[in-house]
Design a protein around this motif. Sequence first.
Motif, mmCIF file in Angstrom:
data_model
loop_
_atom_site.group_PDB
_atom_site.id
_atom_site.type_symbol
_atom_site.label_atom_id
_atom_site.label_comp_id
_atom_site.label_asym_id
_atom_site.label_seq_id
_atom_site.Cartn_x
_atom_site.Cartn_y
_atom_site.Cartn_z
ATOM 1 N N ASN A 544 -5.763 -4.817 -3.271
ATOM 2 C CA ASN A 544 -6.151 -3.591 -2.561
ATOM 3 C C ASN A 544 -7.099 -3.917 -1.417
ATOM 4 O OD1 ASN A 544 -6.332 -0.915 -1.862
ATOM 5 N ND2 ASN A 544 -7.557 -0.297 -3.640
ATOM 6 N N ASP A 547 -9.158 -1.510 0.581
ATOM 7 C CA ASP A 547 -10.290 -0.867 -0.101
ATOM 8 C C ASP A 547 -10.120 0.652 -0.126
ATOM 9 O OD1 ASP A 547 -12.599 -0.763 -1.540
ATOM 10 O OD2 ASP A 547 -13.929 -0.884 0.192
ATOM 11 N N ASP A 548 -8.898 1.049 -0.427
ATOM 12 C CA ASP A 548 -8.564 2.473 -0.427
ATOM 13 C C ASP A 548 -8.437 2.936 -1.878
ATOM 14 O OD1 ASP A 548 -7.741 4.999 0.107
ATOM 15 O OD2 ASP A 548 -5.725 4.459 0.776
ATOM 16 N N GLY A 549 -9.299 3.845 -2.286
ATOM 17 C CA GLY A 549 -9.211 4.394 -3.639
ATOM 18 C C GLY A 549 -8.157 5.485 -3.716
ATOM 19 N N GLN A 559 -9.016 1.486 -8.575
ATOM 20 C CA GLN A 559 -10.139 0.640 -8.197
ATOM 21 C C GLN A 559 -9.982 0.200 -6.740
ATOM 22 O OE1 GLN A 559 -10.081 -2.538 -11.044
ATOM 23 N NE2 GLN A 559 -10.861 -1.273 -12.720
ATOM 24 N N GLY A 560 -11.127 0.031 -6.047
ATOM 25 C CA GLY A 560 -11.102 -0.410 -4.662
ATOM 26 C C GLY A 560 -10.731 -1.879 -4.558
#
Length: 573
Positions: A544, A547-549, A559-560
């Motif tokens: 990810n 870093d997109d929740g 989770q980021g």
Amino acid sequence: MRKHANTLILAIFGFTATVVFSQEKDTINTGVINVVKPYTPTISDAFKVKETPSIDDEETATKKDIKYNIFSFPVASTFTPAKGKAAMVEKSKPVKLYDNYATLGVGTYTTILGEVYLNNAISRTESVSGYISHHSSQGGIEDLLLDDKFSNSKINVNYSNRLRDLTWNVDAGFQHQMYNWYGLPQSMVTVASANDIDGKHSFFGAHLGSDVTFENTYINSGSFLFRRFGDNQGSGENRFVIKSTIDLPINREEISTDIVFDYLGGAFDRSYETTDELKYGNFQIGVTPKYQLKQDDLTVNLGASVFYLNDIEANDSKVYIYPNVTASYRLVNDILIAYGGVKGGLIQNSYYDFATENPFVSPTLFIQPTDQLYNAYVGLKGKVSSNMSYNISGRYISDRNKALFINNNITATSQDYSYGNSFGIVYDNVDAFSLAGEINVDVNRNFKLGIKAEYFSYTSDMQAEAWNLPDIKGSLFLDYQINEHWFTGANVFYVGERKDQFYLNDPFIATTPFTVILDSYFDANLHLGYHVNDQLSVFAKANNLADDGYQRWQNFPVQGIQFLAGATYKFDF
């Protein structure tokens, strides 16, 4: 001068003597010739020579055939050729293959990843293997009212035996999973209410199966599977499946036939709204004969599927008939291949399948099979070059009683999953149209690349939308062996918008659901590794990266950005 004169007189005297002697020996009679008129030739006395003279021979001889023969005589030679030497080719070091490996990794969110695979050859024909895996995280997503930790552990054992006329194996395993219904709609649930919610949901599963493959017989293969699946909420399910493929000889032709028997039975401790036990069960018998026709570049498979379904709980039975026809034609060798087909089938839905796809379901599901009337598709595939292939296709699917995940509404039952933090199942008649494209690049064993994209369009009958089905899906994978030691790879996923529904729990507002649109998301994952030697490798992963929740399911953010590092060790006993 005098000397020359004497010589000349002697020569004249000798010549005179010779003439006199010759006249004395002559025997020809002499006569008198009187010349009356001298001869004067004229032009008329001449004649023209013909260009092609006529042959007036009494017999014309035929030319005799001449044969040419070569008389070969061996000639002794003293030449001795030198011995040739093979050119030196640089050989790469053969890769050592190991039968066993172990992997351990740790990362952010207190993530633990472990795998162990063991294999042992008992004899030339027998082997036994085992597999153990564990993946867990203690969670840590911000701004949640409930714990979001999870774990997934598996153990599997396999025995195989390869004989002269058949190969068979036995497989058994156990699985334990734990998830949390942490997706509370915080605008509808207070912190005080959240403190009374445990939200933990554990699954247990065990299976036993076997399959066998025969050589030179009318029975090609056979298999069976028994699976027991349940959870900590009092739910339990049994499934037993037997499959076989046989060749039926008919008029000197062999018809390949698939036969399946599928039994499913289970119960939930209660339904979502009431405390009544929810049971389900059915068995189905399916027969699918097919006949293959081949002519030059054309291949056609003709067949049909017949299923008998008996609903044990409803005490009802029905027969279903589906088409099963496929064809392919090589337009330009392997460069351009056209293919298409129409298939159908009776799809057995189960609690195990639903929980595997969406672990946040509630243990209150109504389960029944899906009647897929037909799945029609056409496409083109082939190779652009020796290391690049493509596939373009279009598909139209018509399902009856298709299972759709939908967010459960908030109820007053005070269950851990009754606060809008779980999902149920609804069934509807859904028609889906899709277009897909795929490209695969395999430059060599060190570089591989694949890209795939697919577009969907849905039409539902009773439901307002085809809930939680994306309109676009795309993926990219990359594996690259940089050199002898370094390697890397990437996986990228894109999922388009999905739609779900949500109920407002407000006494002053009618409990009419409204549609919620879930944003599309992009998930990029990267890994990098280093081979220390033939047995030991170290690696690092980043998941990810954006870093997109994002929310895969409504109110359930993921989770980021995550980092994980570990090592893999390969070995033999």
